[in-house]
Every structure is written in structure tokens, then in C-alpha cells.
Design an enzyme around this catalytic site. Sequence first.
Site, PDB file in Angstrom:
ATOM      1  CB  SER A 365       0.157   7.502  17.141  1.00  0.00           C
ATOM      2  OG  SER A 365      -0.740   6.315  17.471  1.00  0.00           O
ATOM      3  CG  ASP A 485      -4.681  10.514  22.717  1.00  0.00           C
ATOM      4  OD1 ASP A 485      -5.355   9.366  22.383  1.00  0.00           O
ATOM      5  OD2 ASP A 485      -3.465  10.521  22.104  1.00  0.00           O
ATOM      6  CG  HIS A 516      -4.256   9.308  18.790  1.00  0.00           C
ATOM      7  ND1 HIS A 516      -3.228   9.398  19.575  1.00  0.00           N
ATOM      8  CD2 HIS A 516      -3.733   8.742  17.822  1.00  0.00           C
ATOM      9  CE1 HIS A 516      -2.269   8.402  19.491  1.00  0.00           C
ATOM     10  NE2 HIS A 516      -2.617   8.238  18.234  1.00  0.00           N
TER      11      HIS A 516
END
Length: 807
Positions: A365, A485, A516
Site C-alpha cells: 500500500s 483490490d 488489499h
Amino acid sequence: MKNNQFANYTPTFETQIKELKAIDLYIASETNPTHLLEQLLNKILIDYQTIGAKQQKMMSLLATESVSVYEFFTTKKELTPVIFYNIALQLLEFEVDVDFKIDDPFTAMAKIQLPSIEIIESVNDFWSAWYLLLTTHTKNGQVFTDTLANKGYFVSFYKDAKPLFFNGKAQPVFDTTKLIREVVYVEAPLDTDQDGQRDLLKTEILRPLVTSGQKVPILYTASPYNQGTNDDSELMHNVDIPLTEKPVIELNESDITYNYQKSNLPESRSILSESTKTEQTFSRESSYTFNDYMLARGFAIVYAAGIGTRESDGIRTCGSVEETVSTVAIIEWLTGHRQAFTNKLDNRSINATWSNGNVAMTGKSYLGTLATAAATTGVSGLKTIISEAAISSWYDYYRENGLVVAPEACQGEDADVLAALCLSRQKDAADYANIQDYFNKVMEQLSIGQDRTSGNYNKFWDERNYLNQTKNIKANIVMVHGLNDWNVKPRQVEQLWQALRPLPIVKKLFLHQGKHIYINNFRSLDFTDMMNLWLSNQLYNIENGAETLIPNVTIQDNLEAETWHTYDDWADPDSPTQSYHFQQDKLTQSVTSDAHQFDTFKDNLPTDLFNNYVRDNHLWNQALISTKETEMAKNRIQLISEPLTEPLFISGSAHIKLSVAAAQTKGLISCMLIDYGEENRLNPVPSILKRKSLDMGFHWREDDLVEFTKNPKKTSWKMISKGHINLQNRTNRYQNDSVLPGTFNTIDFDLQPTAYHVKEGHQVGLIIYATDFGMTLRNNDSDSYTINLANSRLKIPYQSIDATALF
């Protein structure tokens, strides 16, 4: 289960023997395979500490249907391949009559995809089989040498610890109870808080205690969350507002191109003294279990939260050039090109004398995003990055084709919200008081720059578009992304993959069926082993074939559990496409003869229903996609193909061309691509198979063992992809065109890229709608739209392969 093991390196026989000697699992004085196996079992049953205890363990294992391993050794019979692998499978944690049959281990091994040597006639055959066993994955997610390490096998190597490699991968020969934990403050070439001094960045280091004079490589994770976040003060933007008409503007590319202007920096701090010892430590960092795993294997781990975080200087600016410079500054210190200090007051400098100058970046991320950002600078010493679920362009995180579009489950978030969330300097009241007024001004600038009013691409977003600098990348890159995601959407990795095509670097791509998430703790894929192989090659320069052994593209199957496939490429721009024409309620591959087929949908809902969907996006999603007559029936156009006569493997971005007329002077279009068909699909979230069962080393940290499992209940559909566009951005994402009510305009846009297998007999569906309750502004105006079906198309790129052979 299925074992998908790609990091099993096969060196020459001479090298195998050399490596077995290095880990003390070779016996030169014995040539009888049966005697060899008995002596080796006594060596590896490390948690059984006496002869009696080891014999007790051997009595619990079967060699044949009626003979225990202990009895087999006492009879001194010939070691056959069947007996060897009966014993081997039990050592690998597989169970007799559950996972394999004692009279035929090879059938189960073939099904599970475990490697084997079916002829063990000579002592050399035995050593090859033994070496292969040590490199094979167990039932529970780790290579066999790791399970031995977790029981303490390598403790005897701690005393004179130095990097040790087996099967091309670093082994856990470093004592994690004697780690060095230290803090330094790296001076960045920035003054983002405008206090007249260069920003100092708190940097946390964990490194193994090594033999004097050894230098180690570094895994560096840049995490803005590392020093905490301001969760209580997070303020989201209101998204329950109408979409507004934008003034017509015509811009060219130069109008939205960002040009970085270096500001006048304060001079670097003068060094008043030098030190070889740090002055600050820490008890527990915000760690990543893959980093923990590699730490026990001779890699230093560095965490830095960057500008504007607790105990660092500066302010957060969400994806700006300054954040990239802040990230790179740590690498420059690790490679001897920047200064750092033992504290923020005394100007006492310290060098990374323990660093070998080879750095990799890791993380998911925002962490993976900063790794990508750092790589685009071409900074010296950054050899590779492993970027997982990383952003390549911040515009495509918070916007899409002229619309404000939120990451999943983050409605109302934006660049300013994230900057405030990560400004952990706020946690230290006196420190925050020094920058509060200035940060408030920066927040105002962020609010203006991000431009939630238009949703257009501009200089603010161009600054935060790392794709502009990909030509500078020198580091080899591993990318990992979830095909489901909807936080950091798949377009982010696809854009980077495409941008890297012409570069003379090695690039690897992993696409999984998750959202995610990290994938280093999956049972079915040897991701951790592959990354150990990769980093041993990239940072320790071990010749292990990592760059060719690891597949270019590894994709998880969306239909079968624990199944992964490898390819040379993904989302090839030259892929063939399958075209669908639109008819009333239908997608068809035949051209319609009627040039005047129209269908209309509206965007408003009764207030109670609208509010209900605001509260529960899942209910809205179900109503929108269902083939039944629902409350959303008049708010969508649903087109469905005939059942497929052969499988379709989508590879890349489906393209939408619509002829659309709005009844008002503004509007948005959203589309979903759907797989319709009854199927036991994979659960959207990995199941925990065993909690805290994956040890990162002996008496070290742990992780859960997880895997995607099939839902025992059949579902009738699965969303494959989606996309959105503002009707005023039909030319591009920065120009506003007019929308004349009742006038048809053609819009072209791509859905999010994917790799997806639509099964034979299933149907492809397309849903055309406007407001997306989970992502766009939630407009409840009386807007309506008409689609000219005859002039609209769907094009699906597919992999030109025999899909049945792969799936």
C-alpha cells in the site's frame, strides 16, 4: 492441497554436497542409504534431545503398512523409494491415510505437486533425494529447512554467525534474541516545516549481531504509519452531494504538467562530533513478517515513517516530491551519501558502518507506493523493490476520468485527509504546537490542489504521478497486486507494468485473487522462498538463477483453490479482443441490424432507499447486479451474453464504447463487467488455516497460515471489473466538454484491468449505471441517461492460449 513451488533451485550434484556439508547434514563415512537416513534423522530430530526420545519419535512414524521407522532401521532392510517418501512425507507434516497412502506415496505427491526422485539405487541417488527433501515445502507452508530451523537446528551456528546459503537462499543462522535495535536521525535535503533547518528523519534499525567486520544488506520499509496515526481526528469529505456541471475548458498537456522547483535549502548541519554508538533504542517496531523472516537470515531491517511523523521533522504532503526525497534520504545514508545524527540536538554524526550498501525496499500500500517512488529516482544502492498493492499514480487512487472516485471502504478520503491522518507529530503536543499553524496552511493548499470540485487531472496530480519518472528506474522490480483490490485498484500495477516494458531491468509480477493483502503467508505459493531466493541474489550477489527461475508473471486461478499459473506476460497491448455488440438486455457477438435501439435508465432513488444504500453498500451492490427484478432495475441497463461455448481468459482492460445522451448538462457513467453462472467460488478473504503457526525463526516472531478456500455454497455471479467516467471528460481527464441535454456523445474508457477465467457455460454481463455508492459522489438528483445500443461496444482482451490446458 496443491504445492506451487517455484523457488526450488537445482544446483549441480557437487554443489548439493557442498551445501549439505555447510549445514552439517552430510555424512561422508557412510554409503548405505538406510544407515544414512537413520543417522540423518537423529540429526534433524532436534527437539528430541536424547537417544530414547528420538527412538520414541521414530516409533510413531510408519515406514510400511505394518513397520515403524524405528523397526525398519533395526532390521537394516534396503531403503526403497516408497519407504523413503513414506518417511519424507511424514517429516513434511503430511498424514498417512489423510494425505497419502502408505503403499503408494507417489500418487499423492503427484497430485499435491511435490518433487521426488523415484530411483534411489546408489548413495548419490540418496543424497540427491535428501537434498531435494530439504528444499521441499511442507504441508503447512514452509520449506523443510525452515521447519528444522524453527525447532532450533541452526542454533549451533549462532556463535560465529555469518551468512549461510542453502539452495540459493539465506538460512536463519543469526540469533534473534541478540538483535541490535537502534535509532538514528537522517538529515534530508528538505525543510518542509519551514523552520530554517533541514528535516531530520527518525530511522529505526534492527540488525543481527554479526561477526566483527561483516557488513549486511538492508530491507528498508518506508511506512508513514510506523509512528502511529491520528485516527480520532480523521475528517472525511461529504460525498452525498450532487455532481456539478463543470465550466467548459480546453487545456493542453503543458497546462497540467508539473515542473519541480527546488527551493533554497538551509545549510546542512555542522558535525560537532562523531560516534559509532547510537543513543536511542525501541522495544517494538511496527513490523512486516516477511522482514522478520529475512532478519533472522542475515539482513538488516530499517523502518522510517518520513517527514511529518512522530520524532521526525517536517510535515506530510501525501505523495509529493518531498515525500519521495524524504524516502530516498534514508537510502542515501545507508549507502554512505548522506549524514545522520545520534539525536536531534547535539550534531553528533553516525555512519552505517555495518551496511554493505545494497538496499531493497519492501511493503504494501503506502509502503509499496514509496518504494515505487524511490525507484523512479534511480537512487544509487537501491538494487530492488518488492512493491505490493502500490500506487503508481495518486490521481488514479482518488480520481477516475474526471470524477472523484474513492478507494473501497474509504468514501470521503482524499489526499488532505491522508496527510492529516499520517501527521503523527500531532501526538507530541509541544512538537505539534511548533508546526500546527503552518500545517493548517498546507492543508488548505492540499485541498485546493486536489480539486474535489472538478475531479480533473492537474499539476497537483501530475506531481504525484510516478509514471512520469519510470525512465529513471535502475532497480529490478517485483510487483504484487490483488485482482480484487478495490482500495489500490489493479490499474495501478498494470500502468507500472506497461511503463516498465522498455526498461533494461528485471521485472516480476504476482497477481492474486485477494483484496488489499500480503501473500507471504499463503500455503499454496512459495512466495517467501521466492523472495528469499531473489534477495539473496540481488543483495548478497548469490548466483542462484533467481532472475530466470522466478516466473515473469504468476497469476492465481479464480476458479480452483491453491492453483497458480505462470506466463511470460500480462495485459499485452497487442492481445486479441473479443467484441460484444449491444441489443436489448443482451450482449451479442453478431452485429445488430437495427441502428436505432435505445435503452434508458435513471439515477435517483426514493430517499429511504437511497439512505439505506448509503448505510449498506453491499445491499446496493447485490440489487444492482442481481438478474432478478430489484429496486435498482430502473437505475441500470443490464446486458448479458449467451452461455459461453468455450472458456474465456481475460487478460488486461476491457474497453467500453458508449453512445450516451444525458437529460441534463452533466453526468457520469459507471460500468461493471460480471461473470454470471452458478459456481462454488473462492471466498473473498483468505481463511486462516492455523493461527500463529508460521515461525520466522527459532523462538522468533510468528504469522498465521492462510489460504483462499472455496465457498461451499454456490453463488450466481462474480464482479470481474468496473470503471467510471465523467461525461464532461470524454476527450481526456483534464479537459471539460459540454453536455447538451438529449444529445448523443461517444465516450470511450477502460475498466480496471484483470486476469480472469470465465468458465464455459457461464455468461458475460455488462451493467451500465451512474452513481456508484461505494466509490463515486452519491448523487440523488433526477438525472437520466439514454444509451444508443446499436452504436455501443464492449471489447474484452483475452490471452490467446488453450485455456482448458491451464484451468
